[in-house]
Write an enzyme that holds these catalytic residues in place. Structure first.
Site, PDB file in Angstrom:
ATOM      1  N   ASP A 132      36.425  69.986 -35.654  1.00  0.00           N
ATOM      2  CA  ASP A 132      37.212  71.076 -35.076  1.00  0.00           C
ATOM      3  C   ASP A 132      37.542  72.026 -36.219  1.00  0.00           C
ATOM      4  OD1 ASP A 132      39.191  72.779 -34.204  1.00  0.00           O
ATOM      5  OD2 ASP A 132      40.450  71.235 -33.314  1.00  0.00           O
ATOM      6  N   LYS A 168      40.943  83.650 -34.069  1.00  0.00           N
ATOM      7  CA  LYS A 168      41.773  83.246 -35.202  1.00  0.00           C
ATOM      8  C   LYS A 168      41.256  83.808 -36.531  1.00  0.00           C
ATOM      9  CE  LYS A 168      43.050  78.882 -32.933  1.00  0.00           C
ATOM     10  NZ  LYS A 168      44.439  79.173 -32.570  1.00  0.00           N
ATOM     11  N   CYS A 193      50.520  72.324 -29.185  1.00  0.00           N
ATOM     12  CA  CYS A 193      49.397  71.591 -28.585  1.00  0.00           C
ATOM     13  C   CYS A 193      49.037  70.365 -29.424  1.00  0.00           C
ATOM     14  CB  CYS A 193      48.178  72.494 -28.405  1.00  0.00           C
ATOM     15  SG  CYS A 193      48.441  73.829 -27.220  1.00  0.00           S
ATOM     16  N   HIS A 207      44.620  68.550 -32.411  1.00  0.00           N
ATOM     17  CA  HIS A 207      45.010  69.476 -31.342  1.00  0.00           C
ATOM     18  C   HIS A 207      44.610  68.851 -30.013  1.00  0.00           C
ATOM     19  CE1 HIS A 207      44.765  73.146 -28.857  1.00  0.00           C
ATOM     20  NE2 HIS A 207      45.514  73.753 -29.762  1.00  0.00           N
ATOM     21  N   GLN A 262      40.999  76.052 -37.349  1.00  0.00           N
ATOM     22  CA  GLN A 262      41.921  76.523 -38.381  1.00  0.00           C
ATOM     23  C   GLN A 262      41.264  76.628 -39.754  1.00  0.00           C
ATOM     24  OE1 GLN A 262      44.882  77.671 -37.839  1.00  0.00           O
ATOM     25  NE2 GLN A 262      45.067  77.063 -35.693  1.00  0.00           N
TER      26      GLN A 262
END
Length: 409
Positions: A198, A224, A364, A121, A201
């Protein structure tokens, strides 16, 4: 599959869009919020609204208790050793930038290497680009396999003794790829590099154990994973955080302020300058309670099954291309696709006219779009409130879009 009764916890889903019952398939962008999270926010503002840590009155004590209880819920959720390792931030982007600006500036020099991948991302690309430019460091990319997965062999080829930071997403927000973070961390550590993850997700969809992964930093967002917007988490190993300097200065994070010098509070507060995100943290704590009641293993299983069903149904549509691993066991609950030569925005517009919300664009992830040799894609992302019936509605909508644009073209 999870019980369909879960949908009843999400009031926003009980509505029609353009005369059709809403099918929300954009949870990778932001998830919907269950009533108990909405209630937690309302209760804080209605009953406990006060600043934290500073006051001795009852409202201040209740607000502080709610805020710090939320921190402990996060600690347990990711299995951190201590709440000192849990820093509340605005989201994944802010957390990754903080690592780059604080740890990166102090530990990366000219000629050193920072390793990321083509699937990242933008929030996990630009901070490292800027750091590399500032320090004269080298930004290196791990190439992907044809199916959008990472090869550990290629990871080993890219990481060297000059590598100081490896920063990789746990789950791709485009391909759905679930990366072997534990193994990549072992490779990074064998070369003396730190591992930044990261987890934007990953945190909503699978159980994360930072001690098992042994990662040095983990960033994720609340919005999220059924929580509010504007709240996120940076996890960092205590020994690293203790040696890092804050990048925001002001109230709340200070110990003593003199005319020409100041000292900082201990962890975790030295990184939380100003009035913290109190309501957001309390809402995130309520979201964690909700997800834990369902069970992260159950959520992951549900999404694998739903993604598998979606890929099977969507593959029935001639001219539809699916990106990422075709094995549902290797991907999270999303399917990114293109329909013939129809622009993804046009596909998303037709679907919206039938009450179906998907995302369209570059997500993104422009370097990944270039790697895929497309300008943009459409993405259907699933969560705990989605069902096979939602997938069937999506497939019906895609057939309508295909017929419409075949006639137009």
């Amino acid at each position: 599959m999870l019980n369909k009764e879960i949908r009843k916890h999400f009031p926003i889903l009980d509505q029609e869009i353009n005369g059709h019952p809403l099918v929300y398939l954009d949870s990778a962008a932001t998830s919907q919020k269950p009533q108990q999270v909405i209630d937690a926010l309302s209760n804080y503002y209605s009953l406990d609204n006060s600043n934290v840590h500073r006051g001795v009155h009852t409202l201040g004590n209740r607000a502080t208790e709610g805020y710090e209880n939320a921190r402990d819920k996060v600690r347990a959720f990711i299995n951190a050793k201590s709440t000192e390792e849990v820093i509340f931030m605005r989201g994944t982007t802010t957390a990754l930038n903080m690592v780059a600006q604080s740890y990166g500036r102090a530990n990366v020099g000219e000629g050193d290497e920072i390793v990321i991948t083509y699937m990242e991302h933008h929030s996990n690309i630009i901070p490292w680009q800027q750091l590399a430019k500032e320090k004269g460091a080298v930004l290196k990319y791990v190439n992907l396999e044809e199916d959008g997965t990472l090869s550990l062999e290629k990871v080993r080829e890219v990481i060297t003794e000059r590598t100081k930071i490896v920063s990789i997403m746990y789950v791709s927000n485009v391909l759905g790829t679930m990366n072997p973070i534990k193994e990549i961390t072992e490779i990074a550590h064998s070369h003396g590099a730190v591992m930044v993850v990261d987890g934007a997700q990953a945190a909503p969809h699978l159980k994360i154990d930072v001690q098992l992964l042994d990662c040095d930093f983990l960033a994720f967002s609340g919005h999220k994973m059924c929580g509010p917007t504007g709240i996120g988490v940076l996890y960092g190993k205590k020994e690293l955080l203790n040696n890092m300097e804050p990048v925001e200065f002001g109230g709340e994070m200070i110990d003593f302020v003199g005319l020409y010098d100041s000292t900082w509070k201990e962890l975790p507060w030295k990184f939380e300058g100003g009035t913290p995100i109190i309501a957001g943290a309390i809402g995130l704590g309520a979201a964690i309670d909700f997800l834990e009641e369902i069970g992260m293993d159950n959520i992951e299983r549900h999404e694998h099954e739903l993604a598998g069903y979606a890929m099977k149904r969507m593959s029935e549509i001639e001219g539809l291309s699916i990106y990422g691993p075709l094995d549902p066991g290797k991907r999270a609950g999303m399917v990114t696709f293109n329909l013939n030569d129809v622009h993804p925005h046009d596909v998303a517009t037709v679907l919206d006219m039938h009450g179906i919300a998907v995302r369209a664009g570059h997500h993104c992830a422009q370097p990944l779009m270039k790697w895929l040799e497309v300008s943009s894609t459409a993405r259907a992302s699933f969560y705990i409130y989605n069902t096979e019936e939602d997938v069937d509605r999506l497939v019906d909508g895609l057939r309508i879009a295909k017929e419409y644009f075949n006639d137009v073209y």
